[in-house]
Design a protein around this motif. Sequence first.
Motif, mmCIF file in Angstrom:
data_model
loop_
_atom_site.group_PDB
_atom_site.id
_atom_site.type_symbol
_atom_site.label_atom_id
_atom_site.label_comp_id
_atom_site.label_asym_id
_atom_site.label_seq_id
_atom_site.Cartn_x
_atom_site.Cartn_y
_atom_site.Cartn_z
ATOM 1 N N GLU A 42 104.938 11.405 58.947
ATOM 2 C CA GLU A 42 105.710 10.368 59.623
ATOM 3 C C GLU A 42 105.671 9.111 58.768
ATOM 4 N N TRP A 43 106.652 8.238 58.954
ATOM 5 C CA TRP A 43 106.682 6.972 58.220
ATOM 6 C C TRP A 43 105.413 6.202 58.538
ATOM 7 N N LEU A 44 104.685 5.834 57.534
ATOM 8 C CA LEU A 44 103.450 5.082 57.711
ATOM 9 C C LEU A 44 103.768 3.612 57.904
ATOM 10 N N ALA A 45 102.774 2.852 58.260
ATOM 11 C CA ALA A 45 102.962 1.413 58.380
ATOM 12 C C ALA A 45 103.481 0.874 57.052
ATOM 13 N N GLU A 46 104.345 -0.130 57.126
ATOM 14 C CA GLU A 46 104.968 -0.671 55.918
ATOM 15 C C GLU A 46 103.932 -1.064 54.872
ATOM 16 N N GLU A 47 102.881 -1.728 55.286
ATOM 17 C CA GLU A 47 101.871 -2.194 54.332
ATOM 18 C C GLU A 47 101.232 -1.018 53.599
ATOM 19 N N ARG A 48 100.894 0.037 54.307
ATOM 20 C CA ARG A 48 100.272 1.217 53.695
ATOM 21 C C ARG A 48 101.251 1.902 52.737
ATOM 22 N N SER A 49 102.509 2.002 53.134
ATOM 23 C CA SER A 49 103.503 2.634 52.272
ATOM 24 C C SER A 49 103.709 1.838 50.998
ATOM 25 N N LEU A 50 103.767 0.521 51.116
ATOM 26 C CA LEU A 50 103.910 -0.315 49.923
ATOM 27 C C LEU A 50 102.688 -0.190 49.022
ATOM 28 N N GLU A 51 101.524 -0.050 49.627
ATOM 29 C CA GLU A 51 100.301 0.152 48.841
ATOM 30 C C GLU A 51 100.384 1.457 48.049
ATOM 31 N N LEU A 52 100.869 2.528 48.686
ATOM 32 C CA LEU A 52 101.005 3.814 48.002
ATOM 33 C C LEU A 52 102.063 3.745 46.899
ATOM 34 N N LEU A 53 103.122 2.978 47.117
ATOM 35 C CA LEU A 53 104.120 2.761 46.058
ATOM 36 C C LEU A 53 103.516 1.956 44.911
ATOM 37 N N ARG A 54 102.775 0.920 45.246
ATOM 38 C CA ARG A 54 102.156 0.062 44.229
ATOM 39 C C ARG A 54 101.206 0.870 43.355
ATOM 40 N N GLU A 55 100.452 1.762 43.980
ATOM 41 C CA GLU A 55 99.467 2.564 43.248
ATOM 42 C C GLU A 55 100.079 3.777 42.556
ATOM 43 N N ARG A 56 101.394 3.956 42.678
ATOM 44 C CA ARG A 56 102.139 5.062 42.074
ATOM 45 C C ARG A 56 101.737 6.421 42.640
ATOM 46 N N VAL A 57 101.172 6.419 43.828
ATOM 47 C CA VAL A 57 100.922 7.668 44.543
ATOM 48 C C VAL A 57 102.259 8.220 45.003
ATOM 49 N N LEU A 58 103.116 7.325 45.496
ATOM 50 C CA LEU A 58 104.477 7.680 45.897
ATOM 51 C C LEU A 58 105.459 7.177 44.856
ATOM 52 N N ARG A 105 89.955 8.107 49.627
ATOM 53 C CA ARG A 105 90.139 7.016 48.669
ATOM 54 C C ARG A 105 89.104 7.137 47.556
ATOM 55 N N ALA A 106 89.458 6.626 46.394
ATOM 56 C CA ALA A 106 88.496 6.502 45.296
ATOM 57 C C ALA A 106 87.705 5.221 45.542
ATOM 58 N N HIS A 107 86.406 5.297 45.379
ATOM 59 C CA HIS A 107 85.549 4.132 45.585
ATOM 60 C C HIS A 107 84.954 3.609 44.283
ATOM 61 N N ALA A 108 85.392 4.185 43.178
ATOM 62 C CA ALA A 108 84.905 3.750 41.867
ATOM 63 C C ALA A 108 85.961 4.081 40.816
ATOM 64 N N ASN A 109 85.814 3.457 39.642
ATOM 65 C CA ASN A 109 86.641 3.758 38.472
ATOM 66 C C ASN A 109 88.144 3.633 38.736
ATOM 67 N N GLN A 110 88.537 2.575 39.433
ATOM 68 C CA GLN A 110 89.931 2.365 39.808
ATOM 69 C C GLN A 110 90.864 2.260 38.598
ATOM 70 N N ALA A 111 90.395 1.657 37.505
ATOM 71 C CA ALA A 111 91.242 1.498 36.319
ATOM 72 C C ALA A 111 91.648 2.859 35.741
ATOM 73 N N VAL A 112 90.717 3.799 35.714
ATOM 74 C CA VAL A 112 91.022 5.142 35.220
ATOM 75 C C VAL A 112 92.035 5.818 36.128
ATOM 76 N N LEU A 113 91.837 5.710 37.435
ATOM 77 C CA LEU A 113 92.751 6.337 38.374
ATOM 78 C C LEU A 113 94.149 5.722 38.274
ATOM 79 N N ARG A 114 94.244 4.407 38.139
ATOM 80 C CA ARG A 114 95.557 3.759 37.972
ATOM 81 C C ARG A 114 96.281 4.294 36.746
ATOM 82 N N SER A 115 95.556 4.429 35.638
ATOM 83 C CA SER A 115 96.169 4.948 34.407
ATOM 84 C C SER A 115 96.629 6.389 34.575
ATOM 85 N N LEU A 116 95.808 7.202 35.204
ATOM 86 C CA LEU A 116 96.182 8.596 35.429
ATOM 87 C C LEU A 116 97.380 8.710 36.371
#
Length: 181
Positions: free
Chosen positions: A98-114, A58-69
């Motif tokens: 494998e399918w991750l827990a729903e909450e984790r998967s939604l988090e990855l979708l929210r962050e545009r990782v997935l 995980r990134a522990h700093a500069n979240q705004a930059v990572l979200r934009s990227l």
Amino acid sequence: MRDILIDGVPILDLLEITGSTSRVATLSNCDQSSVSRLYRHASEQLGLDFRKSQGRYRAHANQAVLRSLRHTAQLLRLARGSRQLQRLGHFGSPLPQEWLAEERSLELLRERVLDLAVLADPNGLAPTWSDHSQPFPFGDWVVVGLTRAAQPLRPAAVVLRHDNLEQPALQELIGQLRTDA
């Protein structure tokens, strides 16, 4: 050194999904030391403090930059077509996870990782969704059934961000998944 947006962000994303530099190396057709060097370089250049903590990268700093990227990287994947999309789940996913827990998967979708996730049983995520032939919006996401006329009640669905529902690459991939379902 490789480009941070084109090469670095996808490596960071894969590390966050898989949690393993060796799995990322396999997925990206390079060696583990190259993955480590690339993620450390990207983290340093962007000030992300990207590291493994409690088994997850995980990134522990500069979240705004990572979200934009990540948003930019997702737009590039969408423009390149359905084969470039990052997805988790069943039906021949390019990310062998494998399918991750729903909450984790939604988090990855929210962050545009997935870009999308495929569920074998969407009823746990959307229990009030009765007509699987129609998209089911909930919050920032939408569940799209992978139904066919011959199997209208097949419990499989795609979850994606609501704002990406009309993207041609995602529509193409959903069509392919429906054919494979």
